[in-house]
Design a protein around this motif. Structure first.
Motif, short mmCIF file in Angstrom:
data_model
loop_
_atom_site.label_atom_id
_atom_site.label_comp_id
_atom_site.label_asym_id
_atom_site.label_seq_id
_atom_site.Cartn_x
_atom_site.Cartn_y
_atom_site.Cartn_z
N ASP A 200 31.25 62.95 85.41
CA ASP A 200 32.62 63.47 85.42
C ASP A 200 32.99 64.02 86.79
N GLU A 201 32.06 64.72 87.43
CA GLU A 201 32.33 65.25 88.77
C GLU A 201 32.58 64.12 89.77
N LEU A 202 31.80 63.03 89.65
CA LEU A 202 31.98 61.88 90.54
C LEU A 202 33.37 61.25 90.35
N LEU A 203 33.73 61.05 89.09
CA LEU A 203 35.02 60.42 88.81
C LEU A 203 36.18 61.31 89.26
N ASN A 204 36.04 62.62 89.06
CA ASN A 204 37.08 63.56 89.52
C ASN A 204 37.17 63.55 91.04
N ALA A 205 36.02 63.46 91.72
CA ALA A 205 36.02 63.40 93.18
C ALA A 205 36.72 62.15 93.66
N GLY A 206 36.51 61.04 92.96
CA GLY A 206 37.15 59.78 93.32
C GLY A 206 38.65 59.83 93.18
N GLU B 189 30.37 67.04 97.76
CA GLU B 189 31.18 67.95 96.94
C GLU B 189 30.84 67.85 95.45
N PRO B 190 30.72 66.63 94.87
CA PRO B 190 30.28 66.55 93.47
C PRO B 190 28.92 67.20 93.23
N ILE B 191 27.99 67.04 94.16
CA ILE B 191 26.66 67.65 93.99
C ILE B 191 26.76 69.18 94.09
N ARG B 192 27.59 69.67 94.98
CA ARG B 192 27.76 71.13 95.08
C ARG B 192 28.28 71.70 93.77
N LYS B 193 29.28 71.06 93.19
CA LYS B 193 29.85 71.54 91.92
C LYS B 193 28.85 71.39 90.78
N PHE B 194 28.09 70.31 90.80
CA PHE B 194 27.08 70.09 89.77
C PHE B 194 26.02 71.18 89.82
N ARG B 195 25.58 71.54 91.02
CA ARG B 195 24.54 72.56 91.18
C ARG B 195 25.01 73.92 90.65
N GLU B 196 26.30 74.19 90.76
CA GLU B 196 26.83 75.45 90.23
C GLU B 196 26.66 75.51 88.71
#
Length: 300
Positions: A288-294, A110-117
């Motif tokens: 930031d995406e990783l921390l938010n996912a956590g 999920e973090p990678i999907r959001k990052f790719r966007e």
């Protein structure tokens, strides 16, 4: 003294002090590499390398000290290039992630999907390895960020951030005696166990919990991969102990999941990067995406 001489010294440990391989990396012949180092030693007035005949054994004490400065120079070169790219709002580049199979499959999608966007021009390289090797990849600049649970020890060179907390679960086939029983460590210890290899995914917390009760672990099978453990539980080899995040109700409905949060200490998955490394905008966004996912994960 020039950058070519310093770069040769920096590459020697990476090539197990094979001067020919180090020379190849900077596109010169071995004789030229040997001459570069000889001239540097003459300039400094003392040997930098321990030798036995033509074989290089390692660095002298002076060589070790010089290497500390060279590492700083190399880091500055990397930072200057990254700062320049960032200044130009370069949205291309490469993101190297070092992690384990469990994190790659259950945390990162999920973090990678959001990052790719946000950064479709950034190429993502994912290196799956053991926790100990993951940290070494950071030090060798072969990864920008490391994500794992074990072996993430405090270091003055690393910035370490907690990502998410999780607990282990036991898995057994439908109809197993433990499926409807009150589970204790004593009962678990009476069965052959299938769990993670030493150094992976909270294995140390499993060992601590059983040792605290004076119980022996009968490990029938160890693996780095949760899916491997589930496969052999299905074959009847024993009781699996895996990360709670690795149990997928849709795919694992033939297995019963038993929460072990009250029996085995919770584990913390962390992320790390080199403190002195300049973080480009896209890497800061990924963190930031990783921390938010956590933060958003259930307490699995």
């Amino acid at each position: 003294m020039n950058f070519s001489q310093l770069e040769l010294l920096r590459l020697l440990p990476e090539t197990q002090f094979n001067l020919s391989k180090a020379a190849d990396k900077v596109n010169i012949v071995q004789s030229a590499a040997s001459r570069h180092i000889q001239l540097l030693e003459e300039e400094l007035g003392s040997p930098l390398l321990e030798r036995h005949g033509k074989k290089i054994l390692g660095f002298t004490p002076l060589g070790e000290r010089v290497m500390q400065e060279i590492e700083g120079i190399d880091l500055a070169k990397r930072n200057i290039q990254t700062i320049a790219d960032d200044y130009q709002a370069n949205r291309n580049g490469a993101l190297h992630i070092a992690t384990t199979h469990t994190q790659a499959k259950y945390l990162l999608p999920e973090p990678i999907r959001k990052f790719r966007e946000q950064f479709p021009g950034v190429t993502i390289y994912m290196v799956q390895s053991s926790p100990g090797e993951i940290i070494d990849l950071l030090y060798r600049h072969e990864a920008d960020i490391a994500i794992c649970t074990e072996k993430m020890e405090d270091s003055e060179k690393l910035a370490i951030k907690p990502c998410y907390e999780w607990n282990h679960v036991a898995i057994v086939p439908q109809g197993h005696a433990l499926a409807t029983a009150k589970v204790t460590l004593e009962k678990l210890a009476s069965y052959p166990l299938l769990t993670y290899s030493p150094g992976y995914t909270g294995r140390s917390n499993i060992e601590k919990a059983f040792a605290k009760q004076g119980l022996e672990l009968d490990i029938t099978l160890s693996a780095a991969d949760s899916d491997v453990i589930k496969t052999y539980v299905r074959l009847g080899l024993g009781v699996g102990i895996i990360s709670g995040a690795s149990y997928e109700p849709g795919n694992d409905s033939d297995l019963v999941c038993i929460d072990l949060a009250h029996l085995i200490p919770r584990s913390m998955t962390k992320l790390a990067y080199l403190k002195q490394l300049y973080l480009p905008t896209y890497l800061r966004c990924f963190i930031d995406e990783l921390l938010n996912a956590g933060v958003g994960r259930p307490a699995a």
